[in-house]
Design an enzyme around this catalytic site. Structure first.
Site, mmCIF file in Angstrom:
data_model
loop_
_atom_site.group_PDB
_atom_site.id
_atom_site.type_symbol
_atom_site.label_atom_id
_atom_site.label_comp_id
_atom_site.label_asym_id
_atom_site.label_seq_id
_atom_site.Cartn_x
_atom_site.Cartn_y
_atom_site.Cartn_z
ATOM 1 N N ASP A 1 0.857 -1.182 0.000
ATOM 2 C CA ASP A 1 0.000 0.000 0.000
ATOM 3 C C ASP A 1 0.894 1.234 0.000
ATOM 4 O OD1 ASP A 1 -2.020 -1.844 0.361
ATOM 5 O OD2 ASP A 1 -2.910 -0.825 2.091
ATOM 6 N N HIS B 1 4.814 -7.314 0.375
ATOM 7 C CA HIS B 1 4.447 -8.624 -0.153
ATOM 8 C C HIS B 1 5.129 -8.894 -1.493
ATOM 9 C CE1 HIS B 1 0.988 -9.297 2.734
ATOM 10 N NE2 HIS B 1 1.289 -8.023 2.931
ATOM 11 N N SER C 1 8.548 3.354 5.074
ATOM 12 C CA SER C 1 9.557 3.925 4.197
ATOM 13 C C SER C 1 9.198 3.739 2.737
ATOM 14 C CB SER C 1 10.920 3.312 4.507
ATOM 15 O OG SER C 1 11.936 3.956 3.793
#
Length: 297
Positions: free
Chosen positions: A90, A147, A254
């Site tokens: 995200d 992921h 980050s």
């Protein structure tokens, strides 16, 4: 003028000390003080707790538990077509596109080299020369687990020490070679789309970077490059991941950089600088499929 002042101050800040202190506090079980910090953070950054598996603030004993909160099952469906790659996190697309010879775009007017990003590893840089890259910025409000864009066999991990500049849009536009000078963890995978690198970049107040197969990589911050290699597929100790599987996480957040070899994938046409990303949605489409090879050393 104000932006210039912010950048100058950022150069002067004791970033290592601030990051160490933030990491210490984020791991403390401080009762009501932890709850106060979590609620204030969620309010200021407009964190959507409705997506969290545990939406109540009281479920989190430390700030880090809140920050790396997991999401509800199936809230991020992963593209299922075997010829498609999924977004790894995200966040917001900072930059993406072609690696022009060995140059990656950091921000308008700022480029950096593959070799610098890969800590001077010329052999590794050559694999991705003229390939594609995607840089995803994870803001404080975002889900901070990372992921896999596709199935992959882990071949190598490299820890690169460095600065801890913030990686927000302001610093990306004003600090030269930002991603090549900050602390980072480089992960090389062999995939059906050819070699792929996924890099987790550290920043100010990023207390630690953790990987699914080995736990915390940093801290400690020892100031030296470290390298780990991993067994071949089908042998004892081989580490492989499925598309959409968690491979790492930030405490606190980050940037993630993905590198792809040339002539392997085509980035999704709807993605551009500034696009909002959701883990599991379409990142790219295969140009050609190949069986995983053993051409990386």
């Amino acid at each position: 003028m104000l932006d210039n002042i912010k950048i100058r101050l950022h150069y002067l800040l004791p970033k290592q000390g601030i990051t160490h202190l933030a990491g210490w506090f984020a791991n403390k079980k401080a009762g009501w003080l932890t709850q106060l910090a979590i609620k204030a953070f969620a309010r200021v950054y407009k964190v959507d707790m409705n997506e969290a598996k545990s939406p109540e603030f009281s479920a989190y004993i430390t700030f880090n538990e809140f920050f790396i909160r997991s999401l509800k099952d199936d809230i991020r469906p992963v593209v299922s077509n075997e010829h498609q790659l999924a977004l790894p996190a995200d966040g917001t697309i900072s930059q993406l596109g072609n690696i022009r010879t060995d140059q990656l775009l950091q921000a308008k007017g700022h480029h950096y080299t593959l070799e610098a990003l890969l800590a001077g590893n010329h052999q590794l840089a050559e694999i991705f020369r003229d390939g594609q890259f995607v840089t995803t910025y994870l803001s404080p409000k975002d889900y901070h687990r990372v992921h896999m864009p596709c199935d992959g066999l882990l071949k190598e991990m490299i820890y690169v020490p460095g600065d801890l500049f913030s990686v927000n849009p302001l610093t990306a536009a004003n600090v030269p070679n930002l991603f090549a000078r900050n602390e980072r963890v480089i992960c090389l995978f062999e995939t059906q789309f050819g070699p792929m690198i996924q890099i987790l970049v550290g920043a100010t107040i990023v207390g630690s970077i953790e990987m699914a197969w080995c736990g915390m990589v940093t801290p400690p911050r020892e100031g030296i490059i470290k390298r780990w290699t991993y067994p071949e597929a089908g042998t004892t100790g081989a580490i492989s991941f499925k598309k959409g599987e968690e491979m790492g996480r930030f405490k606190l957040g980050s940037t993630v950089i993905n590198l792809f070899a040339p002539n392997q994938i085509q980035l999704a046409g709807h993605l551009s600088s500034g696009s909002t990303t959701r883990m599991g949605e379409l990142l790219a489409q295969a140009i050609m499929l190949e069986e995983p090879t053993d051409n990386i050393s």
